[in-house]
Design a protein around this motif. Structure first.
Motif, PDB file in Angstrom:
ATOM      1  N   GLY A 195       2.488  -1.843 -10.041  1.00 49.41           N
ATOM      2  CA  GLY A 195       1.898  -3.000  -9.402  1.00 49.41           C
ATOM      3  C   GLY A 195       1.527  -2.742  -7.916  1.00 49.41           C
ATOM      4  N   VAL A 196       1.262  -1.683  -7.619  1.00 41.87           N
ATOM      5  CA  VAL A 196       0.985  -1.808  -5.978  1.00 41.87           C
ATOM      6  C   VAL A 196      -0.389  -2.394  -5.594  1.00 41.87           C
ATOM      7  N   THR A 197      -0.596  -2.981  -4.557  1.00 42.85           N
ATOM      8  CA  THR A 197      -1.814  -3.320  -4.137  1.00 42.85           C
ATOM      9  C   THR A 197      -2.803  -2.421  -3.690  1.00 42.85           C
ATOM     10  N   GLY A 198      -2.512  -1.224  -3.208  1.00 43.46           N
ATOM     11  CA  GLY A 198      -3.213  -0.195  -2.501  1.00 43.46           C
ATOM     12  C   GLY A 198      -2.530   1.156  -2.668  1.00 43.46           C
ATOM     13  N   LEU A 199      -3.132   2.067  -2.205  1.00 43.51           N
ATOM     14  CA  LEU A 199      -2.858   3.518  -1.884  1.00 43.51           C
ATOM     15  C   LEU A 199      -3.227   3.673  -0.522  1.00 43.51           C
ATOM     16  N   THR A 200      -2.232   4.470  -0.090  1.00 43.60           N
ATOM     17  CA  THR A 200      -2.609   5.327   1.174  1.00 43.60           C
ATOM     18  C   THR A 200      -2.404   6.893   1.078  1.00 43.60           C
ATOM     19  N   TYR A 211       0.891  -1.261  -0.263  1.00 45.94           N
ATOM     20  CA  TYR A 211       0.023  -0.017  -0.119  1.00 45.94           C
ATOM     21  C   TYR A 211       0.857   1.250  -0.193  1.00 45.94           C
ATOM     22  N   LEU A 212       1.119   1.969  -1.182  1.00 44.27           N
ATOM     23  CA  LEU A 212       1.986   2.941  -1.250  1.00 44.27           C
ATOM     24  C   LEU A 212       1.504   4.412  -0.749  1.00 44.27           C
ATOM     25  N   ILE A 213       2.339   4.848   0.231  1.00 43.55           N
ATOM     26  CA  ILE A 213       2.049   5.926   0.635  1.00 43.55           C
ATOM     27  C   ILE A 213       2.224   7.051  -0.369  1.00 43.55           C
ATOM     28  N   THR A 214       1.396   7.965  -0.728  1.00 40.41           N
ATOM     29  CA  THR A 214       1.605   8.902  -2.030  1.00 40.41           C
ATOM     30  C   THR A 214       2.205  10.198  -1.442  1.00 40.41           C
ATOM     31  N   VAL A 215       2.675  10.900  -2.129  1.00 38.79           N
ATOM     32  CA  VAL A 215       3.026  12.258  -1.969  1.00 38.79           C
ATOM     33  C   VAL A 215       1.814  13.080  -2.483  1.00 38.79           C
ATOM     34  N   THR A 216       1.559  14.363  -2.085  1.00 38.34           N
ATOM     35  CA  THR A 216       0.645  15.282  -2.433  1.00 38.34           C
ATOM     36  C   THR A 216       1.222  16.316  -3.767  1.00 38.34           C
ATOM     37  N   PRO A 261      -7.425  -0.991  -3.440  1.00 40.65           N
ATOM     38  CA  PRO A 261      -8.196  -0.181  -1.991  1.00 40.65           C
ATOM     39  C   PRO A 261      -7.294   1.125  -1.852  1.00 40.65           C
ATOM     40  N   VAL A 262      -8.132   1.836  -1.254  1.00 43.92           N
ATOM     41  CA  VAL A 262      -7.346   3.376  -1.018  1.00 43.92           C
ATOM     42  C   VAL A 262      -7.712   3.535   0.518  1.00 43.92           C
ATOM     43  N   VAL A 263      -6.751   3.637   1.139  1.00 48.02           N
ATOM     44  CA  VAL A 263      -6.706   3.981   2.600  1.00 48.02           C
ATOM     45  C   VAL A 263      -6.442   5.682   2.999  1.00 48.02           C
ATOM     46  N   VAL A 264      -7.285   6.287   3.741  1.00 41.41           N
ATOM     47  CA  VAL A 264      -7.380   7.687   3.884  1.00 41.41           C
ATOM     48  C   VAL A 264      -6.841   7.996   5.422  1.00 41.41           C
ATOM     49  N   GLY A 265      -5.742   8.817   5.542  1.00 44.12           N
ATOM     50  CA  GLY A 265      -5.314   9.053   6.850  1.00 44.12           C
ATOM     51  C   GLY A 265      -6.376  10.143   7.325  1.00 44.12           C
ATOM     52  N   VAL A 266      -7.157   9.987   8.586  1.00 45.73           N
ATOM     53  CA  VAL A 266      -7.968  10.930   9.137  1.00 45.73           C
ATOM     54  C   VAL A 266      -7.401  11.378  10.422  1.00 45.73           C
ATOM     55  N   SER A 267      -6.320  11.235  10.713  1.00 50.33           N
ATOM     56  CA  SER A 267      -5.926  11.669  12.059  1.00 50.33           C
ATOM     57  C   SER A 267      -6.247  13.110  12.656  1.00 50.33           C
ATOM     58  N   SER A 268      -6.512  13.079  13.610  1.00 52.57           N
ATOM     59  CA  SER A 268      -7.150  14.636  14.067  1.00 52.57           C
ATOM     60  C   SER A 268      -7.191  14.415  15.763  1.00 52.57           C
ATOM     61  N   PRO A 269      -6.733  15.603  16.436  1.00 54.09           N
ATOM     62  CA  PRO A 269      -6.927  15.718  17.935  1.00 54.09           C
ATOM     63  C   PRO A 269      -8.145  15.668  18.399  1.00 54.09           C
ATOM     64  N   GLY A 270      -9.434  16.021  17.474  1.00 51.98           N
ATOM     65  CA  GLY A 270     -10.538  16.044  17.593  1.00 51.98           C
ATOM     66  C   GLY A 270     -11.271  15.256  17.121  1.00 51.98           C
ATOM     67  N   PHE A 271     -12.408  14.720  17.580  1.00 49.12           N
ATOM     68  CA  PHE A 271     -13.181  13.609  17.036  1.00 49.12           C
ATOM     69  C   PHE A 271     -14.213  13.992  15.988  1.00 49.12           C
ATOM     70  N   ALA A 272     -14.704  15.211  16.124  1.00 50.92           N
ATOM     71  CA  ALA A 272     -15.614  15.785  15.258  1.00 50.92           C
ATOM     72  C   ALA A 272     -14.870  15.856  13.976  1.00 50.92           C
ATOM     73  N   ALA A 273     -13.711  16.472  13.704  1.00 54.50           N
ATOM     74  CA  ALA A 273     -12.954  16.740  12.583  1.00 54.50           C
ATOM     75  C   ALA A 273     -12.815  15.255  11.966  1.00 54.50           C
ATOM     76  N   MET A 274     -12.320  14.360  12.892  1.00 55.93           N
ATOM     77  CA  MET A 274     -11.992  12.863  12.258  1.00 55.93           C
ATOM     78  C   MET A 274     -13.281  12.286  11.841  1.00 55.93           C
ATOM     79  N   SER A 275     -14.362  12.438  12.267  1.00 54.97           N
ATOM     80  CA  SER A 275     -15.652  11.673  11.857  1.00 54.97           C
ATOM     81  C   SER A 275     -15.904  12.529  10.674  1.00 54.97           C
ATOM     82  N   GLU A 276     -16.088  13.652  10.487  1.00 54.47           N
ATOM     83  CA  GLU A 276     -16.682  14.496   9.401  1.00 54.47           C
ATOM     84  C   GLU A 276     -15.806  14.137   7.854  1.00 54.47           C
ATOM     85  N   LEU A 277     -14.167  14.012   8.302  1.00 58.30           N
ATOM     86  CA  LEU A 277     -13.355  13.614   7.127  1.00 58.30           C
ATOM     87  C   LEU A 277     -13.624  12.225   6.749  1.00 58.30           C
ATOM     88  N   THR A 278     -13.840  11.309   7.681  1.00 54.39           N
ATOM     89  CA  THR A 278     -14.031   9.905   7.392  1.00 54.39           C
ATOM     90  C   THR A 278     -15.343   9.639   6.638  1.00 54.39           C
TER      91      THR A 278
END
Length: 311
Positions: free
Chosen positions: A41-46, A12-17, A78-95
């Protein structure tokens, strides 16, 4: 789009932006980068990880970038998205936003404020509750960036208490003993088996981690074919071949993992390979010197020569 689950393996390759020279999101380069990664040939992206400069994006940019990647992938991996956030409201919204767009799951790292095992376990219990039973998530263990030390014991505790956690992104360094301990616990039936993908320093310990029971890699490197080929060779039982391939790329991988300058090196290499139009890194970020560029060119020449020798 395939939902992330405990059987995940591969790379699962971590991509640059990608940005333009002026610092705006470069969505044309984003499409090229997705095509390039899939061709290798990557299996997924993060996406939206630490090396994806997620903390430098606005909330709207994060959604726009995720939307572009998911549209281009179109369910092929598959694509996995980083949603880390100190606050759960922002994490939930982005998720919710990225899952609606077709993400396979999300990745969460602990905030730097956590200190004790009790605090860590309680935080991730809240993560699991916030994301809900329909959202599979990956636990990111990267103490170098978060400052949070999670022992094997506390990770096992999180896995027992969080049914939504289907994957561990193992990035502790040194971490081989921790990886072995977690695998031993699931082998003994003390905890359910989850996918473990490793991210140590752009894969600097990948062959050893595979031998210890990792299911693959989730990290970034300007030559994703290295990880694809190493993981495939290891899966075929060709362990020496896996090490030989890995060794050919190791000097450049090591150079790319320098603290502070590494992202600039990776973006420079992606630009050199025609993947992105600009190597721009948003502030605060590093810039390469002429000596850095000369070092990289020499390492690439040596790498190419060694790969030809290996066939």
């Amino acid at each position: 789009m395939k939902t992330l689950d405990t059987s995940a393996k591969g790379v699962y390759l971590i991509t640059v932006t990608p940005f333009t020279d002026s610092g705006a999101l470069d969505l044309a380069s984003t499409d090229r980068m997705v095509d390039f990664c899939l061709d290798k040939g990557v299996t997924g992206l993060t996406i939206l990880g630490i090396m994806g400069e997620a903390t430098k994006l606005t909330a709207e940019e994060s959604r726009a970038y995720a939307r572009q990647v998911l549209a281009r992938v179109a369910g092929r991996v598959p694509v996995v998205v980083g949603v880390s956030s100190p606050g759960f409201a922002a994490m939930s919204e982005l998720t919710q936003s990225v899952m609606d767009l077709g993400a396979s799951g999300v990745m969460v790292a602990p905030p730097s404020t956590l200190r004790t095992d009790e605090q860590i376990a309680a935080y991730f219990a809240m993560v699991d509750e916030t994301l809900g039973p329909q959202v599979p998530w990956c636990l990111q263990d990267h103490p170098v960036s978060t400052g949070v030390q999670m022992s094997a014991g506390v990770i096992l505790r999180i896995l027992k208490n969080s049914p939504g956690c289907v994957m561990l992104k193992h990035e502790d360094w040194p971490g081989l003993a921790k990886l072995s301990a977690i695998r031993a616990a699931s082998d003994k039936g003390e905890v359910r088996r989850v996918s473990i993908l490793t991210g140590n320093g752009g894969g600097l310990f990948l062959p050893e981690e595979l031998t210890r029971g990792a299911d693959g890699a989730m990290t970034g490197f300007a030559y994703p074919e290295m990880m694809v080929d190493v993981v495939a060779a290891h899966a075929r039982g060709e362990v020496e071949r896996a090490h030989d391939l890995f060794d050919a790329y190791l000097p450049l991988a090591r150079y790319e993992q320098q603290a502070g300058v590494g992202l600039a090196v990776r973006k420079h290499l992606f630009q050199q390979r025609g993947v992105i139009a600009s190597a721009f890194v948003r502030k605060p970020g590093p810039k390469l010197s002429a000596q850095d560029v000369a070092d990289i060119a020499r390492l690439v020449r040596r790498q190419d020569r060694r790969l030809r020798e290996l066939g």
